[in-house]
Design an enzyme around this catalytic site. Structure first.
Site, PDB file in Angstrom:
ATOM      1  N   CYS A 293      13.210 -25.509 -21.477  1.00  0.00           N
ATOM      2  CA  CYS A 293      14.486 -26.163 -21.201  1.00  0.00           C
ATOM      3  C   CYS A 293      15.671 -25.360 -21.698  1.00  0.00           C
ATOM      4  O   CYS A 293      16.819 -25.740 -21.469  1.00  0.00           O
ATOM      5  CB  CYS A 293      14.504 -27.567 -21.812  1.00  0.00           C
ATOM      6  SG  CYS A 293      14.398 -27.574 -23.610  1.00  0.00           S
TER       7      CYS A 293
ATOM      8  N   GLU B 212      17.412 -28.010 -11.331  1.00  0.00           N
ATOM      9  CA  GLU B 212      16.531 -27.362 -12.306  1.00  0.00           C
ATOM     10  C   GLU B 212      15.307 -26.802 -11.599  1.00  0.00           C
ATOM     11  O   GLU B 212      14.557 -27.537 -10.956  1.00  0.00           O
ATOM     12  CB  GLU B 212      16.105 -28.364 -13.383  1.00  0.00           C
ATOM     13  CG  GLU B 212      15.259 -27.730 -14.472  1.00  0.00           C
ATOM     14  CD  GLU B 212      14.889 -28.712 -15.576  1.00  0.00           C
ATOM     15  OE1 GLU B 212      14.732 -28.273 -16.728  1.00  0.00           O
ATOM     16  OE2 GLU B 212      14.756 -29.922 -15.286  1.00  0.00           O
TER      17      GLU B 212
ATOM     18  N   PHE C 261       4.440 -30.448 -21.266  1.00  0.00           N
ATOM     19  CA  PHE C 261       3.397 -29.419 -21.235  1.00  0.00           C
ATOM     20  C   PHE C 261       3.869 -28.061 -21.720  1.00  0.00           C
ATOM     21  O   PHE C 261       3.042 -27.230 -22.116  1.00  0.00           O
ATOM     22  CB  PHE C 261       2.865 -29.257 -19.797  1.00  0.00           C
ATOM     23  CG  PHE C 261       3.795 -28.493 -18.888  1.00  0.00           C
ATOM     24  CD1 PHE C 261       3.770 -27.099 -18.837  1.00  0.00           C
ATOM     25  CD2 PHE C 261       4.707 -29.149 -18.078  1.00  0.00           C
ATOM     26  CE1 PHE C 261       4.631 -26.388 -18.004  1.00  0.00           C
ATOM     27  CE2 PHE C 261       5.566 -28.451 -17.246  1.00  0.00           C
ATOM     28  CZ  PHE C 261       5.526 -27.070 -17.208  1.00  0.00           C
TER      29      PHE C 261
ATOM     30  N   LYS D 270       1.472 -38.805 -27.738  1.00  0.00           N
ATOM     31  CA  LYS D 270       0.803 -38.582 -26.455  1.00  0.00           C
ATOM     32  C   LYS D 270       1.123 -37.169 -25.988  1.00  0.00           C
ATOM     33  O   LYS D 270       2.233 -36.881 -25.537  1.00  0.00           O
ATOM     34  CB  LYS D 270       1.234 -39.582 -25.389  1.00  0.00           C
ATOM     35  CG  LYS D 270       0.287 -39.531 -24.163  1.00  0.00           C
ATOM     36  CD  LYS D 270       0.902 -40.031 -22.902  1.00  0.00           C
ATOM     37  CE  LYS D 270       1.728 -38.978 -22.187  1.00  0.00           C
ATOM     38  NZ  LYS D 270       0.931 -37.822 -21.669  1.00  0.00           N
TER      39      LYS D 270
ATOM     40  N   GLU E 297      -0.893 -34.387 -20.420  1.00  0.00           N
ATOM     41  CA  GLU E 297      -2.238 -34.368 -19.850  1.00  0.00           C
ATOM     42  C   GLU E 297      -2.604 -32.993 -19.293  1.00  0.00           C
ATOM     43  O   GLU E 297      -3.785 -32.721 -19.027  1.00  0.00           O
ATOM     44  CB  GLU E 297      -2.362 -35.421 -18.748  1.00  0.00           C
ATOM     45  CG  GLU E 297      -1.528 -35.176 -17.504  1.00  0.00           C
ATOM     46  CD  GLU E 297      -0.083 -35.653 -17.644  1.00  0.00           C
ATOM     47  OE1 GLU E 297       0.611 -35.714 -16.605  1.00  0.00           O
ATOM     48  OE2 GLU E 297       0.361 -35.955 -18.784  1.00  0.00           O
TER      49      GLU E 297
END
Length: 515
Positions: free
Chosen positions: A306, A406, A174, A198, A201
């Protein structure tokens, strides 16, 4: 049910009730197999997508099932023959038109990212530009992929040529709705493969809009396809027998699962995972530059990247540097319009809860909270949004969970170490390996750290050391599962296989120098 919705984005913005999205397969928008647009809320067929700034519903993301994935892979496989037969130059010409369309619609796409992701407008525009750099790199593929040919013995030549693999699946996160899809998509199709993508969502709108630009640029139907859905859809796609290669970007746990499963059934898999990026401040660092760079690194994109700074290790006490970092972080304000000094929301309520929990637990463990983002009030009128202010935590114990896990949000851990050797020992002990940075004015110190950091992308006075094309993006350790980088030359190798041809011709007996 198939519908050609060239102006679907405009309809989506203008309609009062949010419209559910469809997949994009074979050059058209296609409803999922069990589509029921009358039941989009509280349905197992759709996922509600909200605006992180205010919590408003912006659309409904369909959940693709086995039949939908089968259809997309079948269409991509059927398109592969004709697409791979085209010359590299022909494919690059279409990519040039696509690049021009991204430039033309840059502002519109950035507004979409702001709406569905929460980034500031400046950050969203930067994301569009960075994604377009990879498209530019793909335009150069005719020059970058020229094979070698050489006479290896008298009358014998060897040559090689790159050939595409087939259907590639790309599963993206995302945090960068446009840029991360562009890490793979331009190179995949530029090299002659077809793709089933893909999107996350949580942010499906941006690539839904870009789908219309694929068609306008001239990509043939079936070359680029989009299926929507969550984890189950990703699993169906990554394990599909018609898919030759899989790329994934997300958490390390899922990356490892996808890598092991995919490679066990003969697929090429490149799966990028999480990160815990360490910045080291040497005593000689430039305080002004270092402080601003650290703030930019841990608060940019609200820390949801990241490559964001997570831990700052100061060699010895550095109170002036820490005070300057806190001062600059305090000056940040919530907002999404263009300009410096703004922070957008995080993606959802669960993220706010998780990020704040790390700060709270550190406080319980005896850490000093230098800046408490938990107390930063949401903007007036946007109290239903997912706002999370910057937090700075000065740790006393190396065992604190926030120092080791993280966080993926605007939270910075600071830990004092006694020496450069202790700094490297601490950085090397973390299981990830995306990025690390040293702040110093001494080139010898910089060289020592870059040789000893256990990370794939390193910075010297740069807290977000993302390589620029043609240099490739990729970490090491548990930040990457697979043998290639996801952009640059590593991606070219990953998305192709090489034919090696050795040739010898017999000299005709009746030939002479005039033949």
């Amino acid at each position: 049910m198939e519908t050609d919705k060239s102006h679907r984005f405009s309809q989506l913005i203008l309609c009062t009730a949010p419209a559910p999205l469809e997949n994009f397969v074979g050059g058209v928008h296609v409803a999922t197999a069990d589509w029921d647009s009358s039941q989009v809320e509280n349905s197992d067929k759709f996922i509600t997508v909200t605006n992180p700034a205010n919590g408003d519903v912006v659309t409904y993301c369909p959940i693709s099932k086995q039949a939908d994935v089968d259809h997309a892979v079948k269409v991509a496989a059927e398109a592969f023959g004709g697409w791979s037969a085209r010359t590299m130059k022909d494919r690059a010409q279409i990519m040039i038109r696509f690049h021009q369309l991204i430039v033309k619609h840059r502002d519109e796409l950035a507004d979409l990212i702001v709406r569905e992701h929460g980034k500031t407008k400046t950050e969203a525009l930067g994301e569009i530009d960075k994604g377009n750099e990879t498209i530019e790199y793909a335009i150069s593929l005719p020059q970058l992929t020229q094979g070698k040919i050489a006479e290896v013995a008298r009358g014998i030549t060897c040559q090689d040529s790159r050939r595409p693999l087939g259907v590639v699946a790309s599963i993206v996160p995302f945090n960068f709705p446009f840029m991360v899809p562009m890490w793979t998509l331009p190179l995949v199709v530029g090299l002659g493969n077809t793709i089933v993508l893909k999107p996350s969502e949580k942010v499906p709108l941006t690539m839904n809009r870009v789908a219309a630009l694929f068609r306008e640029a001239g990509f043939p139907p079936g070359v680029i396809n989009i299926v929507n859905g969550a984890a189950d859809t990703a699993n169906l796609l990554s394990s599909h027998p018609g898919v030759r290669a899989v790329t994934f970007v997300g958490t390390s746990h899922v990356a490892e699962l996808i890598y092991k499963k995919g490679t066990s059934i003969g697929k090429r898999v490149l799966a990028l995972g999480g990160a815990k990026n360490h910045l080291v401040a040497n005593p000689d660092c430039n305080i002004e530059m270092t402080a601003q760079d650290v703030v930019n690194s841990f608060t940019g994109c609200s820390g949801q990247r990241c490559m964001a700074a997570s831990v700052l290790l100061t060699i010895g006490p550095q109170p002036k540097l820490i005070a300057e970092i806190v001062k600059r972080s305090k000056s940040l304000v919530f907002g999404q319009d263009a300009g410096a000094g703004k922070m957008g929301p995080v993606i959802d309520a669960a993220s706010v809860k998780r990020i704040n929990a790390y700060v709270t637990e550190s406080e319980w463990q005896g850490a000093e909270i230098l800046l408490d983002g938990r107390k930063m009030p949401a903007p007036v009128g946007l109290e239903n949004g997912y706002w999370c202010g910057p937090s700075i935590v000065l740790h006393k114990k190396k065992s604190d969970k926030m120092l080791r896990e993280e966080v993926f949000g605007p939270a910075l851990s600071i830990l004092e170490v006694a020496s450069k050797e202790e700094a490297i020992e601490f950085e090397n002990a973390n299981p990830y390996g995306n990025a690390a940075c040293i702040y110093t004015q001494d080139p010898w110190t910089a060289d020592w750290f870059t040789k000893n950091f256990s990370a794939g992308m390193l910075g010297v006075n740069i807290g977000v050391p993302v390589p620029r094309e043609p240099f490739s993006f990729g970490g090491i350790n548990r930040s990457r599962f697979g043998d290639s980088d996801i952009t640059g030359e590593g991606a070219i190798n990953f998305f192709t296989w090489t034919k090696k041809i050795t040739t010898k011709w017999a000299v005709p007996v009746d030939s002479n120098w005039m033949s």
